[in-house]
Motif scaffolding. Structure first.
Motif, PDB file in Angstrom:
ATOM      1  N   GLU A   1       0.833  -1.200   0.000  1.00 11.89           N
ATOM      2  CA  GLU A   1       0.000   0.000   0.000  1.00 11.89           C
ATOM      3  C   GLU A   1       0.870   1.254   0.000  1.00 11.89           C
ATOM      4  O   GLU A   1       1.956   1.279   0.590  1.00 11.89           O
ATOM      5  CB  GLU A   1      -0.886   0.037   1.239  1.00 11.89           C
ATOM      6  CG  GLU A   1      -2.080  -0.875   1.199  1.00 11.89           C
ATOM      7  CD  GLU A   1      -2.967  -0.669   2.417  1.00 11.89           C
ATOM      8  OE1 GLU A   1      -2.658   0.238   3.229  1.00 11.89           O
ATOM      9  OE2 GLU A   1      -3.963  -1.390   2.556  1.00 11.89           O
ATOM     10  N   LEU A   2       0.349   2.295  -0.630  1.00  7.42           N
ATOM     11  CA  LEU A   2       1.015   3.589  -0.557  1.00  7.42           C
ATOM     12  C   LEU A   2       1.096   4.065   0.895  1.00  7.42           C
ATOM     13  O   LEU A   2       2.055   4.738   1.275  1.00  7.42           O
ATOM     14  CB  LEU A   2       0.259   4.608  -1.421  1.00  7.42           C
ATOM     15  CG  LEU A   2       0.829   6.029  -1.448  1.00  7.42           C
ATOM     16  CD1 LEU A   2       2.254   6.038  -1.970  1.00  7.42           C
ATOM     17  CD2 LEU A   2      -0.056   6.940  -2.294  1.00  7.42           C
ATOM     18  N   THR A   3       0.114   3.687   1.704  1.00  6.50           N
ATOM     19  CA  THR A   3       0.150   4.042   3.123  1.00  6.50           C
ATOM     20  C   THR A   3       1.429   3.548   3.778  1.00  6.50           C
ATOM     21  O   THR A   3       2.094   4.279   4.521  1.00  6.50           O
ATOM     22  CB  THR A   3      -1.070   3.434   3.849  1.00  6.50           C
ATOM     23  OG1 THR A   3      -2.257   3.763   3.134  1.00  6.50           O
ATOM     24  CG2 THR A   3      -1.170   3.947   5.266  1.00  6.50           C
ATOM     25  N   ALA A   4       1.785   2.285   3.512  1.00  7.01           N
ATOM     26  CA  ALA A   4       2.990   1.705   4.105  1.00  7.01           C
ATOM     27  C   ALA A   4       4.252   2.356   3.550  1.00  7.01           C
ATOM     28  O   ALA A   4       5.235   2.556   4.266  1.00  7.01           O
ATOM     29  CB  ALA A   4       3.014   0.201   3.859  1.00  7.01           C
ATOM     30  N   LEU A   5       4.247   2.684   2.256  1.00  9.42           N
ATOM     31  CA  LEU A   5       5.420   3.321   1.652  1.00  9.42           C
ATOM     32  C   LEU A   5       5.651   4.706   2.250  1.00  9.42           C
ATOM     33  O   LEU A   5       6.794   5.087   2.536  1.00  9.42           O
ATOM     34  CB  LEU A   5       5.230   3.425   0.134  1.00  9.42           C
ATOM     35  CG  LEU A   5       5.142   2.097  -0.634  1.00  9.42           C
ATOM     36  CD1 LEU A   5       4.799   2.358  -2.097  1.00  9.42           C
ATOM     37  CD2 LEU A   5       6.452   1.326  -0.535  1.00  9.42           C
ATOM     38  N   LEU A   6       4.568   5.460   2.455  1.00 12.41           N
ATOM     39  CA  LEU A   6       4.722   6.806   3.000  1.00 12.41           C
ATOM     40  C   LEU A   6       5.091   6.789   4.474  1.00 12.41           C
ATOM     41  O   LEU A   6       5.641   7.769   4.990  1.00 12.41           O
ATOM     42  CB  LEU A   6       3.429   7.597   2.794  1.00 12.41           C
ATOM     43  CG  LEU A   6       3.068   7.914   1.339  1.00 12.41           C
ATOM     44  CD1 LEU A   6       1.767   8.701   1.274  1.00 12.41           C
ATOM     45  CD2 LEU A   6       4.188   8.682   0.654  1.00 12.41           C
ATOM     46  N   ALA A   7       4.802   5.697   5.165  1.00 12.52           N
ATOM     47  CA  ALA A   7       5.215   5.600   6.566  1.00 12.52           C
ATOM     48  C   ALA A   7       6.731   5.605   6.694  1.00 12.52           C
ATOM     49  O   ALA A   7       7.271   5.979   7.737  1.00 12.52           O
ATOM     50  CB  ALA A   7       4.628   4.337   7.192  1.00 12.52           C
ATOM     51  N   MET A   8       7.429   5.199   5.611  1.00 10.74           N
ATOM     52  CA  MET A   8       8.891   5.164   5.630  1.00 10.74           C
ATOM     53  C   MET A   8       9.504   6.468   5.136  1.00 10.74           C
ATOM     54  O   MET A   8      10.712   6.664   5.264  1.00 10.74           O
ATOM     55  CB  MET A   8       9.382   3.993   4.770  1.00 10.74           C
ATOM     56  CG  MET A   8       8.951   2.631   5.290  1.00 10.74           C
ATOM     57  SD  MET A   8       9.612   1.252   4.317  1.00 10.74           S
ATOM     58  CE  MET A   8       8.669   1.439   2.795  1.00 10.74           C
ATOM     59  N   GLY A   9       8.708   7.355   4.547  1.00 10.64           N
ATOM     60  CA  GLY A   9       9.233   8.620   4.069  1.00 10.64           C
ATOM     61  C   GLY A   9       8.616   9.005   2.737  1.00 10.64           C
ATOM     62  O   GLY A   9       7.885   8.213   2.114  1.00 10.64           O
ATOM     63  N   PRO A  10       8.864  10.228   2.240  1.00  5.93           N
ATOM     64  CA  PRO A  10       8.338  10.647   0.931  1.00  5.93           C
ATOM     65  C   PRO A  10       8.968   9.826  -0.194  1.00  5.93           C
ATOM     66  O   PRO A  10      10.053   9.263  -0.045  1.00  5.93           O
ATOM     67  CB  PRO A  10       8.742  12.120   0.853  1.00  5.93           C
ATOM     68  CG  PRO A  10       9.904  12.257   1.783  1.00  5.93           C
ATOM     69  CD  PRO A  10       9.682  11.276   2.890  1.00  5.93           C
ATOM     70  N   LEU A  11       8.276   9.768  -1.308  1.00  9.57           N
ATOM     71  CA  LEU A  11       8.776   9.016  -2.454  1.00  9.57           C
ATOM     72  C   LEU A  11       9.832   9.820  -3.198  1.00  9.57           C
ATOM     73  O   LEU A  11       9.796  11.053  -3.225  1.00  9.57           O
ATOM     74  CB  LEU A  11       7.635   8.662  -3.408  1.00  9.57           C
ATOM     75  CG  LEU A  11       6.488   7.801  -2.864  1.00  9.57           C
ATOM     76  CD1 LEU A  11       5.552   7.419  -4.003  1.00  9.57           C
ATOM     77  CD2 LEU A  11       7.013   6.563  -2.162  1.00  9.57           C
ATOM     78  N   GLU A  12      10.768   9.102  -3.804  1.00  6.13           N
ATOM     79  CA  GLU A  12      11.752   9.731  -4.694  1.00  6.13           C
ATOM     80  C   GLU A  12      11.005  10.272  -5.926  1.00  6.13           C
ATOM     81  O   GLU A  12       9.946   9.780  -6.292  1.00  6.13           O
ATOM     82  CB  GLU A  12      12.805   8.671  -5.061  1.00  6.13           C
ATOM     83  CG  GLU A  12      13.897   9.136  -5.977  1.00  6.13           C
ATOM     84  CD  GLU A  12      13.541   8.924  -7.424  1.00  6.13           C
ATOM     85  OE1 GLU A  12      12.766   7.991  -7.742  1.00  6.13           O
ATOM     86  OE2 GLU A  12      14.035   9.710  -8.246  1.00  6.13           O
TER      87      GLU A  12
END
Length: 574
Positions: free
Chosen positions: A153-164
């Motif tokens: 999920e994008l939710t989980a990806l954003l929990a680690m920081g903003p996207l490149e």
């Protein structure tokens, strides 16, 4: 076009819409629509005309192990909220994991959920998580959909920081294109939240819950295109800043400071890509205002998709260079001076070396040295004289014989063949004389530096010859008239067979048929690369690459199995 749309179907991936049942229960108990930070207690208008209608029936009490249609075995409840529940289940007939949404048949929204699921299933776009079944049975209504265990999920990806920046660019590009295709078929999502966006292990972005997520919650909108466009803008804003672009916190993200209003992403976080930041503001500022002074706001996914395509392509970051380990000399090379011999290791003592003989210091020795030096000087002088005489003789013979007429075209004076000159591609456009392009927005991917990107055709039942069209192709602009003699083309699919022809044409959007163009070269291959070589160069600015036969290839993320081809790289030379 401002159409009214109701949610047409949810194609949830791993759960209904929230990451977990606990989060869903918390969102419900708070009584807040987490996307826009407004109370959702009753049928009150939401932003852009969106309305939520409360449920009237409790979710059915089911348990793990329960079977639906003697086929789908419920395993884990991932959401139980608002009168329905969502489960991870096992399709025992096909032995694969699936997702299931359940609600009572007398639920006030049961009919709209069934209609939404069936409409979404008809779309069949692989960029959306697919609906597999929609059934009313034994006082239950249930919707079965794909389950993607390898997706995040994008939710989980954003929990680690903003996207490149490259990842954020791919996100907004793929999601806006997919939603533009859905709206062309009359389908809206209306619940495009970070938990509805998934990234697969191959790097593709997929959307779950097309219309079903909204139908489950009774969400409708008078301006569905604008609502989905603003939602995409919010996703891009969050991807760039790791902040939710509203005052309320949502999806594990902190909202903007209260009373400040919508501020540009580069004011929230340093280093934000300027073009993507402006694009997010154009999608979010949908009430007639825009943060960009030069560009108008984007009010539909189609407009947003075109705005993304008009941006300079954002390349993936270069892989980090890792220095090799420092080369270590062996003890033999370095010697043992200054080293301490480990205990228990016996060193080999070097044998004594005899000293070099003393130089010749006697009278005889001095005479011998002068004699050897004189002989060397004489030999060097003789050799230089002979070399000069030979070169002079050759020059005279060449002058007497005149210029040779045996030099072949395409070779230099030494008879060696000249290397072809690479020709730069300045632009390209899909050529579709029947008005039905294949994948017009991706033609640039055929001449970028990314070998993994490509332009693809649709999948056809008949083949390998393209029977319902004259052919499929792309016109390339070389910037000015050039002598074109060859082309190197990399393809995605191998197999029997691909037939490709290169034509010279008069414009980037030629009006005439292929028969009226100048044929440069043609070839057929079963490989994933081919070379086209002309018998003689043709001077032209525009070159058409035309496909008339394609191999059979398996299903992928964009189309089912059938006769199709994709071009990953095109290079011209002259």
């Amino acid at each position: 076009m401002a159409e009214r749309s109701t949610a047409a179907v949810d194609v949830a991936d791993n759960d209904g819409d929230e990451p977990s049942a606990a989060q869903a229960a918390r969102a419900t108990s708070d009584g807040v629509d987490t996307q826009n930070g407004r109370a959702a207690d009753g049928p009150m208008p939401d932003k852009d005309g969106e309305r939520t209608h409360p449920a009237s029936t409790a979710a059915p009490e089911l348990h793990s192990g329960h079977k639906l249609a003697r086929r789908y075995r419920l395993e884990e409840c991932v959401t139980r909220v608002d009168g329905f529940s969502s489960w991870r289940a096992m399709d025992e007939k096909l032995r694969r994991a699936v997702g299931v949404h359940l609600m009572p048949a007398d639920h006030s929204r049961a009919r709209s959920v069934l209609a939404a699921a069936r409409s979404s299933a008809l779309l069949g776009d692989p960029r959306f998580v697919q609906v597999l079944d929609a059934v009313e049975e034994n006082d239950l209504v249930y919707v079965v959909h794909e389950w993607l265990p390898d997706a995040t999920e994008l939710t989980a990806l954003l929990a680690m920081g903003p996207l490149e920046a490259h990842e954020a660019y791919q996100l907004v590009s793929q999601v806006s294109q997919a939603m533009a295709a859905a709206h062309r078929e009359g389908l809206a999502h209306l619940r495009l939240t970070p938990s509805a966006i998934l990234r697969t292990s191959t790097g593709q972005w997929r959307i779950r819950g097309l219309a079903v997520n909204a139908a489950l919650r009774g969400i409708t909108s008078d301006t569905p295109q604008r609502a989905d466009t603003e939602a995409i803008g919010a996703l891009l804003y969050a991807a760039l800043t790791q902040r939710w672009p509203y005052e309320s916190d949502a999806y594990g993200l902190t909202g903007l400071p209260k009373g400040v209003g919508l501020i540009a992403p580069d004011q929230v976080r340093a280093g934000v890509h300027r073009g993507l930041g402006e694009l997010a503001m154009r999608a979010l500022a949908n009430d007639g205002a825009t943060a960009s002074r030069q560009e108008p706001p984007c009010t539909t996914p189609e407009e947003l998709s075109k705005a993304v395509a008009a941006m300079p392509r954002i390349r993936p970051p270069e892989p980090a260079f890792t220095a090799p380990p420092e080369y270590q000399h062996t003890t033999y090379q370095q010697g043992s001076y200054g080293r301490t011999t480990p205990p228990g290791v016996t060193t080999v003592q070097s044998l004594p070396v005899a000293p070099p003989p003393p130089p010749l210091q006697s009278r005889t020795g001095r005479a011998l040295k002068w004699g050897v030096a004189a002989l060397l000087i004489a030999a060097l002088g003789l050799g230089s004289w002979q070399l000069a005489d030979t070169l002079l003789e050759r020059g005279t013979q060449k002058g007497n014989s005149g210029t040779s007429n045996n030099t072949k075209p395409g070779t230099d004076d030494s008879g060696e063949k000249k290397e072809p000159t690479p020709l730069k591609i300045t632009g390209a456009q899909e050529y579709a004389p029947d008005g039905k392009p294949q994948n017009a927005e991706d033609v640039e991917k055929t001449y970028d530096t990314d070998a993994s990107s490509y332009w693809r055709t649709k999948s056809y039942i008949d083949g390998p010859e393209v029977k319902i069209k004259d052919g499929l192709g792309i016109v390339y602009d070389l910037g000015s008239e050039q002598d074109v003699s060859a082309a190197s083309i990399a393809l995605k699919y191998g197999g029997a067979r691909t037939t490709l022809t290169m034509y010279a044409t008069d414009a980037k959007s030629p009006k005439g048929s292929v028969d009226s163009m100048v044929k440069i070269a043609q070839t057929t291959t079963s490989d994933t690369s081919l070379q086209l070589t002309a018998e003689k160069p043709v001077t032209t600015r525009y070159v058409l690459v035309w496909i008339t036969a394609m191999p059979h290839a398996p299903a992928d993320d964009f189309s089912g199995s059938g006769y199709k081809q994709a071009i990953t790289d095109v290079k011209f030379s002259g």
